[in-house]
Design an enzyme around this catalytic site. Sequence first.
Site, PDB file in Angstrom:
ATOM      1  N   LYS A  77      15.713   1.820  -9.054  1.00  0.00           N
ATOM      2  CA  LYS A  77      15.755   0.456  -8.522  1.00  0.00           C
ATOM      3  C   LYS A  77      15.509  -0.499  -9.679  1.00  0.00           C
ATOM      4  O   LYS A  77      14.544  -0.341 -10.433  1.00  0.00           O
ATOM      5  CB  LYS A  77      14.692   0.235  -7.445  1.00  0.00           C
ATOM      6  CG  LYS A  77      14.734  -1.198  -6.880  1.00  0.00           C
ATOM      7  CD  LYS A  77      13.755  -1.409  -5.745  1.00  0.00           C
ATOM      8  CE  LYS A  77      12.345  -1.640  -6.252  1.00  0.00           C
ATOM      9  NZ  LYS A  77      11.453  -2.126  -5.178  1.00  0.00           N
ATOM     10  N   ASN A 169      -5.321 -16.008   4.079  1.00  0.00           N
ATOM     11  CA  ASN A 169      -4.351 -16.239   3.018  1.00  0.00           C
ATOM     12  C   ASN A 169      -4.849 -17.399   2.168  1.00  0.00           C
ATOM     13  O   ASN A 169      -5.449 -18.342   2.713  1.00  0.00           O
ATOM     14  CB  ASN A 169      -2.975 -16.583   3.613  1.00  0.00           C
ATOM     15  CG  ASN A 169      -1.877 -16.573   2.566  1.00  0.00           C
ATOM     16  OD1 ASN A 169      -1.555 -15.532   1.999  1.00  0.00           O
ATOM     17  ND2 ASN A 169      -1.281 -17.726   2.306  1.00  0.00           N
ATOM     18  N   MET A 229      -1.789  -2.896  -1.112  1.00  0.00           N
ATOM     19  CA  MET A 229      -0.347  -2.792  -1.287  1.00  0.00           C
ATOM     20  C   MET A 229       0.233  -3.777  -2.300  1.00  0.00           C
ATOM     21  O   MET A 229       1.426  -3.725  -2.595  1.00  0.00           O
ATOM     22  CB  MET A 229       0.359  -3.000   0.058  1.00  0.00           C
ATOM     23  CG  MET A 229      -0.113  -2.072   1.174  1.00  0.00           C
ATOM     24  SD  MET A 229      -0.012  -0.329   0.763  1.00  0.00           S
ATOM     25  CE  MET A 229       1.743  -0.155   0.488  1.00  0.00           C
ATOM     26  N   GLY A 230      -0.569  -4.676  -2.833  1.00  0.00           N
ATOM     27  CA  GLY A 230      -0.014  -5.724  -3.683  1.00  0.00           C
ATOM     28  C   GLY A 230      -0.036  -5.446  -5.167  1.00  0.00           C
ATOM     29  O   GLY A 230       0.736  -6.035  -5.924  1.00  0.00           O
ATOM     30  N   ASP A 232       0.810  -3.766  -8.424  1.00  0.00           N
ATOM     31  CA  ASP A 232       1.828  -2.880  -8.981  1.00  0.00           C
ATOM     32  C   ASP A 232       2.122  -3.196 -10.439  1.00  0.00           C
ATOM     33  O   ASP A 232       3.148  -2.805 -10.984  1.00  0.00           O
ATOM     34  CB  ASP A 232       3.114  -2.978  -8.159  1.00  0.00           C
ATOM     35  CG  ASP A 232       3.659  -4.402  -8.103  1.00  0.00           C
ATOM     36  OD1 ASP A 232       3.048  -5.309  -8.704  1.00  0.00           O
ATOM     37  OD2 ASP A 232       4.699  -4.616  -7.453  1.00  0.00           O
ATOM     38  N   GLY A 302      -1.434   1.842  -2.639  1.00  0.00           N
ATOM     39  CA  GLY A 302       0.018   1.911  -2.536  1.00  0.00           C
ATOM     40  C   GLY A 302       0.669   1.118  -3.652  1.00  0.00           C
ATOM     41  O   GLY A 302       0.881  -0.090  -3.537  1.00  0.00           O
TER      42      GLY A 302
END
Length: 331
Positions: A77, A169, A229-230, A232, A302
Site C-alpha cells: 500500500k 475529542n 489505533m492512532g 503508526d 494496533g
Amino acid sequence: MMDQKVETQGIVIVGEEICQEVISRADAFSAVEAVFGAMAKGDAYNFPVVREAIGHADALYGFKGGFDKSGLTLGLKAGGYWPGNMEKGLTNHQSTVCLFDPDTGQLSALVGGNYLTALRTAASSSVSIAHLARKDAKVLGMVGAGHQSTFQLRAAAEQRDFEKVVAWNPHPDMLPRLQAVAEELGLAFEGVSQEELGAQADVIITITSAFEPLLMADWIKPGTHIACMGTDTKGKQEVDPVLFQRATVFADEIAQSISIGEAQHAVAQGLIAEGDIIPVGAVINGTHAGRASAEEITLFDGTGVGLQDLAVASVAARIARERGLVTSVTL
C-alpha cells in the site's frame, strides 16, 4: 525444447466506490483476523515500513507491504496523511493498494485504499475487542472524532452488547458525528472529559494523530480493554506509557509496535521489554489464553500492518471481479 509461454493477465482496477459497494465489515473482520493468525504462525510477514515526512503540505508518505503465504497475497500500500485535505473536501488519509501475482510477479490489481484503510483499521480494533474485552462490557469510550472514528464505532458495536458511548475529542465541535452514529445504533451518547471517559468506559478506542498522552494510567479502571489505533509513526503517542506496565499488552506485529507503535515510548523508557508484548494472533490461534481475569487491563497496540491492507484489498478485488464490477487494463 520450447520455452513455456505465460499468458499476460489483465490488471483489475477497483475504485473507491466499488470498494464501498462490495466489502462489508464482516468481510474485513474475517480477513484481518485470518491474517493476524497467519502472522503468529509464521505463515505471513510484513516488509519493513517506509514512512517519511516529505517536506511538502505537512504530509507523511510511505509504503507498507508483505506476503501472506497461506493466502497467497503479495503487494503493498502506498500512501500517507495529508492534514490539509479535509479543507479541500478530501480525506486526510490517501492510499492505493497494489496486488501482485505471487507466482509471476505480475501486477494483478490496483485497489483504492482510502475506504479500505478505515475499514481494516476498525476491523483490527474490533478483532482485539472480540478476543480480549470482557464479555459484559457495556460502555464504549472513544478518544478521537475524526474520519476513522465512525468506522471504529460501528465495528466495535458489533462485538459487545454496549449500552452507551462516551467520547472526547480535542475539538468538541466534531463530536456530533460520533453522536449521530451512536444514536443510529441505539446507544446513549455523552461527551465527557478524558478522566471521566476512563472512569466510565469498559472498552476504549483511541484513534487520533496525537504526539502526547491523552489518557493517563491512573484514569483507567480495572478490567478495561484499550485499543490504541492512532500511533503508526515514530514520535506519535496517545496514552501514558506507565499504562503498559499495568496492562497485558498485545499487538498486531511486535516489531512494528516497539518501533513506530504506541509501545515505542514504554520500551524506550524501560517500562516494558519486547518480550512482554504478545501477538494478538496467538490469541486468535488459541496458543495464548488472552484475558486472564475480569480485573485485568488489556491493551492492544494496533499499528496498522501492510498485510491488513493486502488482505482486505484482495477480498475486495475478488468480490468485485466475481460481480463484474472491475475495470481491466494491460500494461
